[in-house]
Design a protein around this motif. Structure first.
Motif, PDB file in Angstrom:
ATOM      1  N   GLY A  11       0.847  -1.324  -0.057  1.00 51.61           N
ATOM      2  CA  GLY A  11      -0.112   0.003  -0.100  1.00 51.61           C
ATOM      3  C   GLY A  11       1.007   1.187   0.028  1.00 51.61           C
ATOM      4  N   SER A  12       0.246   2.379   0.096  1.00 52.33           N
ATOM      5  CA  SER A  12       0.826   3.762   0.270  1.00 52.33           C
ATOM      6  C   SER A  12       1.658   4.008   1.674  1.00 52.33           C
ATOM      7  CB  SER A  12      -0.127   4.938  -0.216  1.00 52.33           C
ATOM      8  OG  SER A  12      -0.691   4.627  -1.560  1.00 52.33           O
ATOM      9  N   LEU A  31      -0.051   6.641   3.798  1.00 54.88           N
ATOM     10  CA  LEU A  31      -1.499   6.514   4.080  1.00 54.88           C
ATOM     11  C   LEU A  31      -1.415   5.620   5.209  1.00 54.88           C
ATOM     12  CD1 LEU A  31      -4.517   6.753   3.779  1.00 54.88           C
ATOM     13  CD2 LEU A  31      -4.277   4.963   2.071  1.00 54.88           C
ATOM     14  N   THR A  47      -2.852  -2.014   8.768  1.00 55.81           N
ATOM     15  CA  THR A  47      -2.286  -1.758   7.451  1.00 55.81           C
ATOM     16  C   THR A  47      -2.594  -2.831   6.439  1.00 55.81           C
ATOM     17  OG1 THR A  47      -0.238  -2.199   8.616  1.00 55.81           O
ATOM     18  CG2 THR A  47      -0.503   0.098   8.600  1.00 55.81           C
ATOM     19  N   GLY A 104      -5.879  -2.156   5.268  1.00 55.85           N
ATOM     20  CA  GLY A 104      -5.895  -0.750   4.441  1.00 55.85           C
ATOM     21  C   GLY A 104      -5.349  -0.804   3.264  1.00 55.85           C
ATOM     22  N   GLU A 158      -6.969  -0.432  -0.169  1.00 59.80           N
ATOM     23  CA  GLU A 158      -6.640   0.701  -1.314  1.00 59.80           C
ATOM     24  C   GLU A 158      -6.622   0.217  -2.525  1.00 59.80           C
ATOM     25  OE1 GLU A 158      -2.758   3.763  -1.653  1.00 59.80           O
ATOM     26  OE2 GLU A 158      -2.474   1.718  -0.427  1.00 59.80           O
ATOM     27  N   SER A 197      -8.620   1.318  -5.801  1.00 65.16           N
ATOM     28  CA  SER A 197      -7.900   1.781  -7.129  1.00 65.16           C
ATOM     29  C   SER A 197      -8.285   1.031  -8.446  1.00 65.16           C
ATOM     30  CB  SER A 197      -6.400   1.348  -6.983  1.00 65.16           C
ATOM     31  OG  SER A 197      -5.879   2.070  -5.924  1.00 65.16           O
ATOM     32  N   PRO A 256      -7.375   7.590  -1.144  1.00 66.71           N
ATOM     33  CA  PRO A 256      -6.909   7.549   0.347  1.00 66.71           C
ATOM     34  C   PRO A 256      -8.051   8.039   1.131  1.00 66.71           C
ATOM     35  CG  PRO A 256      -5.728   9.360  -0.914  1.00 66.71           C
ATOM     36  CD  PRO A 256      -6.221   8.412  -1.976  1.00 66.71           C
ATOM     37  N   THR A 281     -10.114   4.909   1.782  1.00 63.03           N
ATOM     38  CA  THR A 281      -9.586   3.843   2.529  1.00 63.03           C
ATOM     39  C   THR A 281      -9.209   4.395   3.937  1.00 63.03           C
ATOM     40  OG1 THR A 281      -8.130   3.298   0.717  1.00 63.03           O
ATOM     41  CG2 THR A 281      -7.271   2.867   2.713  1.00 63.03           C
ATOM     42  N   ALA A 282      -9.015   5.554   4.307  1.00 62.12           N
ATOM     43  CA  ALA A 282      -9.079   6.058   5.875  1.00 62.12           C
ATOM     44  C   ALA A 282     -10.375   6.067   6.522  1.00 62.12           C
ATOM     45  CB  ALA A 282      -8.415   7.564   5.793  1.00 62.12           C
TER      46      ALA A 282
END
Length: 639
Positions: A170-171, A174, A227, A230, A234, A238, A251, A254-255
């Motif tokens: 993931g990012s 984030l 995470t 998450g 994510e 996407s 994001p 996701t959050a």
């Protein structure tokens, strides 16, 4: 690029090129590659590469062991790799345990150094408080030291949020955002509880949730699970959100989904799991601390070799981050000193100058807890010293548990780990115990390795890196001591064939004269004969090469084919044994030239005077072809 540019290029090439690399991390001594296809890596070439200690494949990682300067090599490797293009279709490799170890190491490796530094700072603060008294404990200096030591642990989920989100694909930032929500001070300073008391406490759209009294700061498991979810979410978002708004909507959603779900479900569940696992490990230690210490102390180096020690480290970090001392890693503390003592025994006992030279840096790095150079380069190839250190490690592990030594904060390795055993009140009793135990470990490791001995490396013919590695790992032969060359000597042709200059050999090591002067014969027969009276100095189990020493001191390597070591003895038959005495014309090795060619290998035979520097001149024949027994090379000794 830095001074390891050439090494970096060679490493990237031999792991299959940039296009075969999914990810790269490093620990204290190793480059840890995640490869798309490990079969594309040239493991044997890497193991024999100058600058590489060895290669390990474990936990879904392709580990290239470099040594203490791995971080410098990593920088040049990163430059060579540039921006990686991971293959997102590649799933987890290995069994569930391998996947777990790979996940944990990927998350904690990047932050282990600052965690250790923070622990050492806390240890220094404890020492100063003990030495300077209560006045120092109330000083601003103490507070600054405390902030340096405790700050990372308090905000540990944010650090893990970055590394875990990156590990899960993931990012990373984030992940930090999700983690920062968990450690938000407004939920744990009492103001939130008071503010929302009349409404029934904390809730999200009417769904109640609770936060641990100390909050999620210093926790590990909740943010890892958060995470993981998450990163998965994510990736799914996407796929469905249009590119024009993907940058901020992915994001956002996701959050929006992950953070409340973590407060409501993921956090509480993972805290229960974490407490359960911690209690289980504590129960194992409590059941028989001495036996636990002996087993872990004996096996620790093996666990480290395969990266399996990462299965234990997170639980020690969890306990320490919650302010609880732990003995989980205590038995491993003195093992590196046992290994270092064994290296010292090898260094002082060996008659081999090269091995003695290699032992010095391995001994020094071992004092600082970095034992890979010692293990792979010195003790493991000789077997007995390695197992001697494991036996001593079992005893020191058991004793450390019997003494009740615990870790109160993360610390460094080797001699830098003593601060981890200092209590928050500054009591240095366990640190002193650790020092004495380390001294005993290095002494016992030395004594046991010295007493049981090892097969010493005797001087060998100069061989290719791949062949030399066989010797170093115990798979190749040992050799007799060289003799001093005696006046002029004629070397006769060991086989019939066409003669070509050594510079035209199909292997650069031969062609560049790195192994000595000589020539090449393109054979027209399949039988190699002794070119002089002498002794078999080196005979590989693969039978593709033989080293001889004449009665006058000429050392000769006859290498049948190029890269034919990979045939593992197929199509070769030896008529002599190691250390056998031979006469000119005796049969040495027969080989099936036709089958070797069918297998894709060249059958040219480099014939090398490997002790070339001992001679004033070496004169090859000028004839375009020879028969077995013809004059081939004349050696003229130094005056």
């Amino acid at each position: 690029m830095g001074k390891y540019e050439e090494l970096a290029k060679n490493i990237v090439k031999e792991v299959g090129g940039k296009e075969n690399v999914n990810d790269l991390t490093n620990c204290i001594t190793r480059l840890r590659f995640k490869l798309k296809d490990e079969s594309k890596a040239n493991t044997d070439v890497l193991k024999n590469m100058d600058g590489v200690v060895t290669v390990m494949q474990a936990g879904g990682q392709y580990q290239v062991v470099i040594g203490n300067h791995v971080s410098d090599v990593r920088k040049d490797v990163d430059t060579v790799l540039g921006v990686l293009e991971p293959d997102t279709n590649v799933g987890p490799k290995g069994n569930l345990f391998d996947q777990f170890v790979d996940m944990i190491s990927g998350i904690f490796q990047p932050i282990l150094a600052p965690l250790s530094a923070a622990g050492m700072l806390k240890g220094v603060n404890a020492i100063l408080a003990f030495a300077l008294g209560s006045g120092f404990s109330a000083s601003p200096t103490y507070a600054v030291f405390n902030a340096m030591g405790d700050g990372l642990f308090l905000l540990l989920p944010i650090f893990i949020g970055y590394t875990a989100m990156k590990k899960f694909g993931g990012s990373p930032f984030l992940g930090m955002m999700i983690a920062s929500s968990l450690v938000y001070t407004g939920f744990i300073d009492g103001s939130a509880t008071a503010l929302f008391a009349e409404g029934g406490g904390l809730n999200f759209f009417g769904i109640p949730f609770s936060i641990p009294v100390a909050g999620y700061g210093s926790t590990v498991m909740p943010i890892i699970a958060a995470t993981a979810f998450g990163a998965f979410l994510e990736k799914q978002l996407s796929k469905i959100i249009p590119d024009v708004v993907k940058l901020f909507l992915v994001p956002f959603f996701t959050a929006l989904i992950t953070v409340p779900l973590t407060f409501l479900v993921i956090g509480p569940v993972m805290n229960i799991v974490s407490d359960g696992l911690g209690s289980a490990l504590l129960a194992v230690q409590t059941f028989n601390p001495i036996l636990f210490g002996a087993i872990l102390g004996f096996s620790w180096q093996v666990l480290v070799m395969f990266g399996m020690h990462w299965a234990l480290i997170p639980f020690a970090i969890i306990a320490l981050s919650q302010g609880q001392p732990t003995a989980l890693l205590t038995p491993s503390g003195s093992v590196s000193f046992a290994q270092t003592g064994a290296v010292l025994a090898v260094m002082l006992k060996t008659k081999n100058a090269k091995l003695k030279e290699l032992s010095i840096p391995a001994f020094i790095s071992g004092l600082f807890g970095v034992t890979e150079p010692a293990i792979y380069g010195i003790t493991l190839p000789r077997k007995k010293p390695f197992w001697a250190s494991c036996i001593v490690g079992a005893f020191t592990g058991a004793i450390s548990m019997g003494l009740g030594i615990k870790g109160y904060q993360m610390g460094g390795l080797g001699i830098f780990r003593y601060t981890s055993s200092i209590t928050p009140e500054g009591d240095m009793k366990y640190a002193i115990y650790s020092m004495l135990l380390d001294l005993a470990a290095i002494t016992a490791g030395f004594a046991l390795a010295w007493m049981i001995g090892f097969k010493d490396d005797e001087p060998t013919l100069q061989l290719s890196k791949e062949e030399a590695k066989l010797v170093a790992t115990g798979k190749g032969p040992k050799t007799q001591l060289s003799k001093t060359p005696n006046h002029e000597e004629e070397i006769f042709a060991p086989i019939a064939g066409k003669v070509t200059p050594l510079s035209e050999a199909g292997d650069a090591v031969f062609a560049e004269g790195l192994m000595g002067k000589g020539l090449v014969i393109e054979p027209t027969e399949d039988l190699v004969l002794a070119p002089f009276d002498g002794t078999v100095m080196t005979l590989f189990p693969t039978k593709h090469a033989i080293g001889l020493i004449s009665d006058n001191g000429t050392e000769l390597l006859i290498h049948i084919g190029i890269d034919t070591v990979q045939l593992d003895g197929k199509y070769f038959e030896a008529f002599v044994e190691q250390n056998a005495t031979v006469k000119k014309g005796d049969k040495l090795i027969a080989f099936d030239q036709a089958e070797i060619k069918k297998a894709g290998y060249k059958t040219e035979i480099p014939i090398i005077i490997t002790n070339t520097p001992d001679y004033h001149d070496i004169i090859p024949t000028t004839q375009p072809s020879v028969k077995a027994g013809d004059d081939l090379i004349t050696t003229i000794a130094q005056a």
